[in-house]
Write an enzyme that holds these catalytic residues in place. Structure first.
Site, PDB file in Angstrom:
ATOM      1  CG  ASP A  94      -5.432  -8.806   1.650  1.00 42.86           C
ATOM      2  OD1 ASP A  94      -6.244  -9.110   2.315  1.00 42.86           O
ATOM      3  OD2 ASP A  94      -5.418  -7.693   0.983  1.00 42.86           O
ATOM      4  CG  ASP A 128      -8.457  -2.468   4.544  1.00 46.30           C
ATOM      5  OD1 ASP A 128      -7.307  -2.829   4.685  1.00 46.30           O
ATOM      6  OD2 ASP A 128      -9.234  -3.148   3.484  1.00 46.30           O
TER       7      ASP A 128
END
Ligand code: GLA
Length: 734
Positions: A477, A547
């Site tokens: 990430d 997301d």
């Protein structure tokens, strides 16, 4: 195929359906762009450079040299001596001067494709592709520029990159270096680009353009949620199935600028490369700079053809590793299920339930290391927190493996929390402007990866976690963008190198990771999909798309992403409702059908979701196993776009041999008293007959139709009762 006509001094690069032509003109050896478009039989189009028309022969008409510079179709334009359009390269000499002009020196035509030092790029064997290396120079600066072009036998793409070398005795500063340029006639083009925000990535934008400069760019240090390293100029009448498109996509994960400049003579200059903002690279005598690659696609057959050219090229010539052509394990990720609030027992309870349902891997997301129980600390301290992960990481992984599940883990290797042991020990390891308070974002700073000791320390920590247990997947990430651009490790005249050195270091770390752990499934991520670009795809076969896991929001995000990238690359999960990002409630079945168009997995607490949802999981898992080969390998066709019609969305996948197809139809809002929709299918074999099955609707009788009928007369999809209903329709040759 690439040929050189020595008499005419013309290069012709052919792909199966397109030609790209370059000419050397005048005794001063200018390199001009002749043509890019539908494949030409002959190489006789050099007249398009208009070198017969005044003022196009500077050596014979020096009086109008500046006019020549300002309208000649340069293959790789410079600035400062008379071309006032956007330049591709800019150098500053030790004397502080910036003008330059390139002229042809030599060339070679090579079998295969040389790798680009330190950078991801498309690849191919000597049988797959041919490369033209054009060498040009500016003798006053002492600069050599190599222009590299590759064509593939099985693709209508042309790839380009540029290498700049200092062949003089004095250092110079490279302040701008783009990777591609096309100078061509402007014909009422629209510009197509991708834009968004966090949780709203890659929405397609199409706008009419006229005179002047139109660009998309990022100088956030990554390709970004907001903009995307992609630009297409398309004929105003171009549709999904027809019309011209010139597209460029950057194989790079940092700052970029993609631009179309429409000039006074109705020419357009289309450029793409590293954003020049805050870029300055010092080249000592003998040193070189390798600029990243641009993939160019031309078609006259509309967006479906452009999309499939990118998809096939990337599947075959960009994505690597053991999972390149393989089905990926169905994972369940605990982020939306627990956020930071988990421990060994919680994870094992999810794994136990998941294993009963056919899920194949548990991924432990953020919060397992250091003292991290919220996003305010511990990035940089990559040691397992045994207060949460009681028994240790190996115990947890072994227990998960005993349940028949693989195990995956989350890292954010590029970051450092101000509240971390790493920052307390090395405050100068964060990117920062000395003396100026740093700008926090998500309560974190970015590590200065231009320093090799930082890279080695972080890589060492990550690798030792991976060596400590049977970990088979990593989610890498990157949750903030770069600010306060300054390095404690670089001298003043190299601070302008930090952005690019940072990207090179990310590539170096991922290269080391994939070499040391070749069996790993690596999934890149950046606060969702902020670094979904071909550069990252070279290292990871899949990237977390967004997301936002809401099935309706995903329609637009996945449509924009799939415009360029194969469905096999799009991280897509089924999550719980009300959706965490938008609060919307959609049927569990629809969430599954939308996620099937990506990598497929779950992002929920499977011990807590409603029983009827849980009961649907085995059937979704079965659908994944039945259709994933087709989804991964097939050609993708866009049939209807919810973002345009605001009613329904529809896409289709067809296997290369055209024996199998899968249609996804999402009726977003129901309309009362409405009839079925007629959809025209695509890509089928008109002469084959197909059994059509509505996989999740028993009320529609299975029927057999010819490809011809399905493509011309179409298929009727009945109206469904309720909002957000989706249908999965399979077609199999009989
Ligand atoms: C990013 C990712 C999420 C999750 C969180 C963890 O936002 O996109 O999927 O991993 O970080 O902090």
């Amino acid at each position: 195929m690439i040929s050189y006509n020595e008499k005419e001094r013309v290069f012709k690069l052919d792909t199966p359906n397109t030609s790209y032509m370059i000419g050397i003109v005048d005794e001063e050896n200018f390199i001009g762009h002749i043509y890019y478009g539908r494949r030409l039989k002959e190489d006789e189009a050099a007249y398009l450079m208009r070198t017969g028309e005044p003022p196009f022969v500077p050596s014979k008409n020096n009086r109008e040299r500046c006019s020549f510079y300002d309208c000649f179709p340069f293959e790789y334009p410079t600035g400062g001596v008379g071309d006032f359009r956007e330049s591709c390269i800019s150098v500053r000499t030790p004397g502080g001067h910036v003008g330059s002009m390139l002229s042809y020196v030599s060339h070679e035509i090579l079998k295969g494709k040389p790798a680009l030092e330190g950078l991801p790029a498309t690849f191919g064997t000597e049988e797959d592709c041919t490369t033209l290396r054009l060498v040009c120079e500016d003798q006053y600066v002492g600069m050599q520029v190599e222009l590299l072009y590759t064509v593939f036998g099985d693709s209508d793409a042309v790839t380009r990159s540029v290498r700049v070398s200092n062949i003089g005795t004095e250092p110079f500063y490279l302040t701008k270096v783009y990777s591609a340029c096309i100078d061509m006639d402007f014909r009422d083009y629209d510009m197509v680009s991708l834009h968004g925000s966090w949780a709203r990535e890659r929405h397609i934008q199409r706008e009419q353009i006229g005179l002047g400069i139109h660009n998309v760019s990022s100088f956030r240090g990554e390709s970004s949620h907001q903009d995307h390293p992609f630009l297409a100029l398309v004929d105003r009448n171009t549709t999904q199935e027809n019309g011209e498109i010139y597209a460029m996509n950057f194989v790079y994960s940092g700052n970029f600028r993609a631009q179309a400049e429409v000039t006074q003579f109705d020419y357009v200059r289309m450029t793409m490369g590293i954003h020049p903002e805050n870029f300055c690279w010092k080249l000592e005598s003998g040193e070189s700079f390798q600029a990243p690659e641009v993939v160019m696609v031309y078609t006259d057959k509309g967006f479906d053809a452009m999309t499939n050219t990118f998809h096939r090229l990337y599947k075959k010539h960009l994505i690597r590793g053991v999972y390149k052509d393989k089905k990926r394990p169905i994972l369940i990720n605990n982020w939306e299920a627990t956020y930071f609030d988990f421990n060994t027992e919680k994870l094992l309870s999810i794994a136990r339930e998941a294993s009963q349902l056919g899920i194949e891997m548990l991924v432990m997301d953020d919060g397992w290391f250091g003292r991290r129980s919220f996003d305010d600390c511990a990035l940089g301290d990559w040691k397992v927190n045994e207060d949460k992960i009681t028994g240790g990481l190996k115990y947890l992984v072994d227990e998960v493996n005993k349940l028949g599940l693989k195990f995956g883990i989350w890292f954010e290797p590029e970051m450092i929390s101000p509240d971390s042991d790493l920052y307390r020990a090395h405050p100068d390891w964060a990117i920062a402007i000395p003396g100026r308070p740093g700008t926090e974002s998500r309560q974190q700073y970015v590590l200065d990866l231009s320093r090799q000791e930082v890279v080695d320390c972080i890589y060492g920590q990550v690798a030792s976690v991976l060596r400590s247990a049977n970990i088979e997947y990593v989610k890498w990430d990157m949750n903030r963008q770069l600010t306060d651009i300054g390095s404690y490790g670089l001298p003043a005249d190299r601070q302008g190198e930090l952005y690019h050195r940072y990207v090179l270091a990310v590539y170096q770390m991922q290269d080391r990771l994939t070499k040391e752990f070749p069996y790993l499934l690596l999934e890149n991520c950046s606060g969702g999909g902020a670094r979904f670009d071909p550069g990252m795809l070279y290292f990871s076969p899949q990237i977390w798309c967004s997301d936002d896991t809401d099935a309706v929001e995903r329609l637009e995000i996945q449509e924009g992403t799939a415009l360029i990238y194969p469905l096999s690359t799009m991280g897509a999960h089924v999550s719980d409702c009300p959706n965490h990002a938008v609060g919307r409630v959609t049927p569990f079945e629809t969430r599954g059908i939308v996620a099937l168009a990506g990598t497929f997995g779950y992002e929920l607490d499977v011990t807590k979701i409603p029983q009827e949802d849980r009961e649907m999981i085995p059937a979704q898992v079965a659908m994944y196993h039945k259709y994933n080969d087709l989804v991964r390998e097939g050609d993708y066709y866009r049939i209807a776009s919810y973002s345009q019609n605001h009613k329904y969305d529809c896409w289709q996948i067809v296997s290369e041999d055209k024996k199998q197809s899968l249609v996804t139809f999402v009726q977003v809002l129901n309309r009362v008293n409405f009839k079925s929709r007629r959809i025209l299918l695509k890509g089928l074999d008109a002469d084959k007959r197909y059994q059509v099955v509505f996989e999740n609707d028993d009320n529609v009788v299975d029927r057999i139709y010819s490809g011809d009928t399905l493509m011309k007369a179409g298929l009727l999809v009945p109206n469904a009762w309720g909002d957000f209903k989706a249908r999965l329709i399979s077609l199999t040759e009989v």
